[in-house]
Design an enzyme around this catalytic site. Structure first.
Site, PDB file in Angstrom:
ATOM      1  N   TYR A 139       5.849  11.569   6.153  1.00 48.05           N
ATOM      2  CA  TYR A 139       6.074  12.097   7.501  1.00 48.05           C
ATOM      3  C   TYR A 139       6.080  11.007   8.575  1.00 48.05           C
ATOM      4  O   TYR A 139       6.686  11.202   9.630  1.00 48.05           O
ATOM      5  CB  TYR A 139       4.987  13.123   7.854  1.00 48.05           C
ATOM      6  CG  TYR A 139       4.930  14.313   6.929  1.00 48.05           C
ATOM      7  CD1 TYR A 139       6.026  15.140   6.760  1.00 48.05           C
ATOM      8  CD2 TYR A 139       3.773  14.614   6.218  1.00 48.05           C
ATOM      9  CE1 TYR A 139       5.977  16.237   5.917  1.00 48.05           C
ATOM     10  CE2 TYR A 139       3.705  15.698   5.373  1.00 48.05           C
ATOM     11  CZ  TYR A 139       4.816  16.510   5.218  1.00 48.05           C
ATOM     12  OH  TYR A 139       4.763  17.585   4.374  1.00 48.05           O
ATOM     13  N   HIS A 144       3.198  -6.023  -4.569  1.00 49.16           N
ATOM     14  CA  HIS A 144       1.781  -5.687  -4.680  1.00 49.16           C
ATOM     15  C   HIS A 144       1.592  -4.535  -5.668  1.00 49.16           C
ATOM     16  O   HIS A 144       1.625  -3.359  -5.271  1.00 49.16           O
ATOM     17  CB  HIS A 144       1.250  -5.287  -3.294  1.00 49.16           C
ATOM     18  CG  HIS A 144      -0.240  -5.324  -3.161  1.00 49.16           C
ATOM     19  ND1 HIS A 144      -0.965  -6.488  -3.130  1.00 49.16           N
ATOM     20  CD2 HIS A 144      -1.146  -4.324  -3.038  1.00 49.16           C
ATOM     21  CE1 HIS A 144      -2.257  -6.211  -2.977  1.00 49.16           C
ATOM     22  NE2 HIS A 144      -2.392  -4.897  -2.939  1.00 49.16           N
ATOM     23  N   ARG A 167      -7.609 -10.031  -2.886  1.00 45.81           N
ATOM     24  CA  ARG A 167      -7.775  -8.696  -2.308  1.00 45.81           C
ATOM     25  C   ARG A 167      -8.618  -8.670  -1.040  1.00 45.81           C
ATOM     26  O   ARG A 167      -8.219  -8.106  -0.043  1.00 45.81           O
ATOM     27  CB  ARG A 167      -8.403  -7.763  -3.355  1.00 45.81           C
ATOM     28  CG  ARG A 167      -7.381  -7.083  -4.233  1.00 45.81           C
ATOM     29  CD  ARG A 167      -8.008  -5.942  -5.001  1.00 45.81           C
ATOM     30  NE  ARG A 167      -8.257  -6.295  -6.384  1.00 45.81           N
ATOM     31  CZ  ARG A 167      -8.878  -5.522  -7.253  1.00 45.81           C
ATOM     32  NH1 ARG A 167      -9.358  -4.367  -6.866  1.00 45.81           N
ATOM     33  NH2 ARG A 167      -9.051  -5.888  -8.486  1.00 45.81           N
TER      34      ARG A 167
END
Length: 352
Positions: free
Chosen positions: A124, A80, A34
């Site tokens: 968007y 992931h 990570r």
């Protein structure tokens, strides 16, 4: 379920031992999967998976854009298995020209700004890869790197990208793991290529030759590096250190002997709106005896206007006061903590 457990498989374990084993497993997962980048391509796993997923969707620089929600969906569904918000945040950062020196994602829509405003929702916004990202992926379909099974065993993902671009130092990295942290500042790609040429011509070159090519960081928001060259060289030699960065400014005449100070570049990772608000609060609290007003006249470029109380105020003295009390001067502490080819974390110097 307890009725089906074989008593022979039950063994007493000290609570501290069980807790220690599980915490160690968690810590190693955080460090390797990570938070720390790989020294070879300079990417964390989520970033690598994002770029690979975008390549699989054929979002190369010459292609059209696709909704970010589509990309995020592919990443969390195939590679992931984490939250969509975390993946989208990583994607947004790779597209922000004020956050990374060489963006890896070309965004279309609202991807946030230097004032600290958030990006629009992923439904968007649209995105595709940049030329720099294409260089990182170049050769991946020609057995240039090894692949491994994904978390569910249904797909394959690259262990590391071919990386025909010095991404680790060019874009830098930040991350916090369990007991470890990394903070690598971004650098100028041209200077890094000069250093690579020196290293290729002579693999035994000393660190001073490389530092001559890479004299210091190159932040996407600009600014002036005011640290002594000796301190910078020491940071590159040890992998740890500190850099002071100041805003870039100049004076501008406004007639009748008056002048104003124009700030055109601010330190890296400083939110402009919060900086202006901080200056205004200190001004209202009468902490600045030499300053009369502050205005933000920024458009595409940064333009902060500082008005002195009178034309007799020394501009250098006024700015020294501002540097001491505001984020017009910041100090970053680079720690070049990365994973080597074997996945072992360690602090490396510039040459390594």
């Amino acid at each position: 379920m307890s009725a089906h457990v074989d008593p022979k498989n039950i063994r007493p374990v000290a609570f501290s031992e069980a807790l220690g084993e599980r915490y160690l497993a968690y810590a190693l997962s955080t460090i390797t999967s990570r938070s720390l980048p790989d020294v070879r391509d300079g990417l964390k796993p989520v970033q690598r998976r994002l770029l690979f997923a975008m390549r699989e969707l054929k979002l190369d620089p010459a292609a059209g854009y696709k909704k970010c929600a589509r990309v995020v969906g592919d990443v969390i569904g195939k590679y992931h298995p984490h939250g969509d918000v975390a993946v989208y945040d990583a994607m947004v950062r790779l597209a922000q020209s004020f956050a990374v020196r060489w963006p890896l994602v070309e965004g279309h829509g609202n991807f946030g700004n230097i004032d600290g405003d958030n990006a629009a929702a992923m439904r968007y916004t649209e995105a595709r890869l940049t030329e720099v990202a294409a260089a990182l992926l170049e050769g991946i379909g020609e057995d240039a790197v090894e692949f491994r099974d994904t978390y569910d065993g249904e797909e394959l993902e690259p262990i590391v990208l071919p990386a025909a671009f010095p991404n680790l130092l060019a874009n830098g990295a930040n991350g916090i793991a369990v007991g470890l942290a990394t903070s690598i500042p971004p650098h100028n790609a041209g200077e890094l290529c000069d250093a690579l040429l020196v290293s290729l011509k002579n693999s035994r070159c000393d660190l001073a030759e490389l530092i001559a090519c890479v004299p210091g960081p190159d932040f996407p928001t600009g600014g002036v590096l005011v640290e002594d060259p000796e301190m910078i060289a020491e940071a590159y030699a040890s992998g740890r250190g500190g850099f002071r960065v100041r805003a870039r400014w100049h004076t501008e005449k406004v007639g009748r002997g008056q002048y104003q100070i124009i700030v055109t570049e601010i330190p890296y990772q400083v939110q402009k709106a919060r900086l202006v608000e901080r200056i205004a609060d200190l001004l209202q609290a009468r902490k600045f005896a030499l300053l009369a007003d502050v205005r933000d006249e920024s458009a595409d470029d940064i333009r902060l206007v500082l008005e002195p109380r009178s034309r007799t105020v020394d501009a250098e003295m006024l700015m020294e006061t501002m540097f001491r009390q505001t984020e017009l001067e910041t100090r970053s502490s680079p720690t070049m903590n990365v994973l080597d080819a074997a996945g072992v974390p360690g602090v490396m110097n510039l040459k390594q």
